[in-house]
Design an enzyme around this catalytic site. Structure first.
Site, PDB file in Angstrom:
ATOM      1  N   HIS A   1      -7.472  58.157  55.806  1.00  0.00           N
ATOM      2  CA  HIS A   1      -7.129  57.880  54.414  1.00  0.00           C
ATOM      3  C   HIS A   1      -7.790  58.933  53.523  1.00  0.00           C
ATOM      4  CE1 HIS A   1      -5.821  55.564  51.026  1.00  0.00           C
ATOM      5  NE2 HIS A   1      -7.010  55.741  50.480  1.00  0.00           N
TER       6      HIS A   1
ATOM      7  N   ASN B   1      -6.613  55.283  61.679  1.00  0.00           N
ATOM      8  CA  ASN B   1      -5.888  55.835  60.535  1.00  0.00           C
ATOM      9  C   ASN B   1      -6.822  56.754  59.755  1.00  0.00           C
ATOM     10  OD1 ASN B   1      -3.729  56.129  58.654  1.00  0.00           O
ATOM     11  ND2 ASN B   1      -4.763  54.719  57.270  1.00  0.00           N
TER      12      ASN B   1
ATOM     13  N   LEU C   1       3.707  50.349  57.480  1.00  0.00           N
ATOM     14  CA  LEU C   1       2.652  49.478  58.003  1.00  0.00           C
ATOM     15  C   LEU C   1       2.930  49.238  59.488  1.00  0.00           C
ATOM     16  CD1 LEU C   1       2.253  46.820  55.175  1.00  0.00           C
ATOM     17  CD2 LEU C   1       0.595  48.577  55.864  1.00  0.00           C
TER      18      LEU C   1
ATOM     19  N   GLY D   1       2.614  66.547  59.135  1.00  0.00           N
ATOM     20  CA  GLY D   1       1.954  66.571  60.439  1.00  0.00           C
ATOM     21  C   GLY D   1       0.785  67.534  60.569  1.00  0.00           C
ATOM     22  N   SER D   2       0.123  67.846  59.454  1.00  0.00           N
ATOM     23  CA  SER D   2      -1.008  68.782  59.585  1.00  0.00           C
ATOM     24  C   SER D   2      -2.182  68.142  60.335  1.00  0.00           C
ATOM     25  CB  SER D   2      -1.451  69.306  58.217  1.00  0.00           C
ATOM     26  OG  SER D   2      -2.044  68.288  57.457  1.00  0.00           O
ATOM     27  N   ASN D   3      -2.346  66.833  60.198  1.00  0.00           N
ATOM     28  CA  ASN D   3      -3.413  66.165  60.968  1.00  0.00           C
ATOM     29  C   ASN D   3      -3.066  66.107  62.449  1.00  0.00           C
ATOM     30  OD1 ASN D   3      -5.748  65.027  59.243  1.00  0.00           O
ATOM     31  ND2 ASN D   3      -3.905  64.710  58.007  1.00  0.00           N
TER      32      ASN D   3
ATOM     33  N   MET E   1       3.982  56.559  57.384  1.00  0.00           N
ATOM     34  CA  MET E   1       4.150  55.938  56.071  1.00  0.00           C
ATOM     35  C   MET E   1       4.606  54.477  56.104  1.00  0.00           C
ATOM     36  SD  MET E   1       2.929  58.258  54.360  1.00  0.00           S
ATOM     37  CE  MET E   1       3.184  57.784  52.659  1.00  0.00           C
TER      38      MET E   1
HETATM   39  C1  GRF Z   1      -3.010  62.829  54.844  1.00  0.00           C
HETATM   40  O1  GRF Z   1      -3.516  63.159  53.588  1.00  0.00           O
HETATM   41  C2  GRF Z   1      -3.571  61.505  55.307  1.00  0.00           C
HETATM   42  O2  GRF Z   1      -4.851  61.247  54.819  1.00  0.00           O
HETATM   43  C3  GRF Z   1      -2.586  60.521  54.736  1.00  0.00           C
HETATM   44  O3  GRF Z   1      -1.345  61.150  54.834  1.00  0.00           O
HETATM   45  C4  GRF Z   1      -1.511  62.566  54.805  1.00  0.00           C
HETATM   46  C5  GRF Z   1      -0.796  63.114  55.996  1.00  0.00           C
HETATM   47  O4  GRF Z   1      -0.730  64.506  55.984  1.00  0.00           O
HETATM   48  N1  GRF Z   1      -2.675  59.262  55.460  1.00  0.00           N
HETATM   49  P1  GRF Z   1      -0.168  65.292  57.268  1.00  0.00           P
HETATM   50  O5  GRF Z   1       1.245  64.760  57.523  1.00  0.00           O
HETATM   51  O6  GRF Z   1      -1.069  65.024  58.421  1.00  0.00           O
HETATM   52  O7  GRF Z   1      -0.146  66.724  56.851  1.00  0.00           O
END
Ligand code: GRF
Length: 201
Positions: A110, A108, A93, A13-15, A91
């Site tokens: 990537h 999304n 679809l 969940g860092s994003n 993770m």
């Molecule tokens: C990220 O690298 C994103 O590009 C991919 O999954 C990863 C998720 O990382 N889709 P986080 O859970 O947000 O740390």
């Protein structure tokens, strides 16, 4: 009206955190109304709790079919009046019914420069291939795997001495910078799609 955002995350969940932090410090015309996960052990859920964001978790295993799982998600999105779904390390679809209802409203991120290195191991595959430049892509989600219209891309160079860990770190730093921006643009209705090309007003 502020857009109501749902973030879907299966892992660290860092994003998710980067978007939450950005939204706290900047005007984004949106609010993170919901965090959804298919994985009870996702650290993303703990982050949501810490931030005081409503969070919900269920997995396809809890349902008789994938269709029923998707319908439960749709009900949830409907109940929470969600305008935008942000996949952040989700993770699975996204089901076709959800994509139909939320056409051009699912984003999304990537960790490679699409259309190269699609799928779940974008960073490692690019590294193993020996590319000198890889990067990050934020895109709309369509029915294909990592095929939707591209909103933002930023290149990351692979230096001779970079370990895979170093490259991952560089990629994540760029992710945390450009994903919140794409969310901001969406919330301000600045993203226009024409012939799969996205312009930013
Ligand atoms: C990220 O690298 C994103 O590009 C991919 O999954 C990863 C998720 O990382 N889709 P986080 O859970 O947000 O740390």
């Amino acid at each position: 009206m502020k857009k109501r955002i749902a973030i879907f995350a299966s892992g660290f969940g860092s994003n998710l955190q980067a978007i939450v932090d950005y939204a706290e410090k900047n005007e984004i015309n949106g609010e993170i109304a919901l965090v959804f996960s298919n994985n009870r052990n996702a650290y993303a859920l703990e982050r949501a709790v810490k931030q005081g964001i409503k969070n919900v978790c269920f997995s396809p295993d809890d349902f008789k079919s994938r269709q029923l799982y998707d319908r439960e998600i749709l009900k949830l999105l409907d109940r929470e009046k969600i305008d935008l779904v942000v996949l952040a390390g989700y993770m699975l679809l996204v089901g076709i019914e959800i994509l139909k209802k939320y056409k051009n409203k699912v984003l999304n991120i990537h960790p490679a420069l699409l259309p190269s290195f699609k799928g779940t191991h974008g960073i490692k595959e690019a590294y193993d291939y020996g590319v000198k430049v890889t990067g990050v892509t934020v895109h709309f989600v369509d029915e294909g795997l990592d095929t939707g219209p591209i909103i933002l891309q930023e290149a990351v160079s692979v230096e001779q001495n970079d370990s895979i860990e170093k490259l991952e770190e560089k990629i994540h730093t760029v992710e945390h910078k450009i994903y919140p921006l794409a969310v901001k643009y969406f919330c301000e209705e600045r993203l226009i799609i024409k012939d799969r090309k996205v312009s930013i007003l």
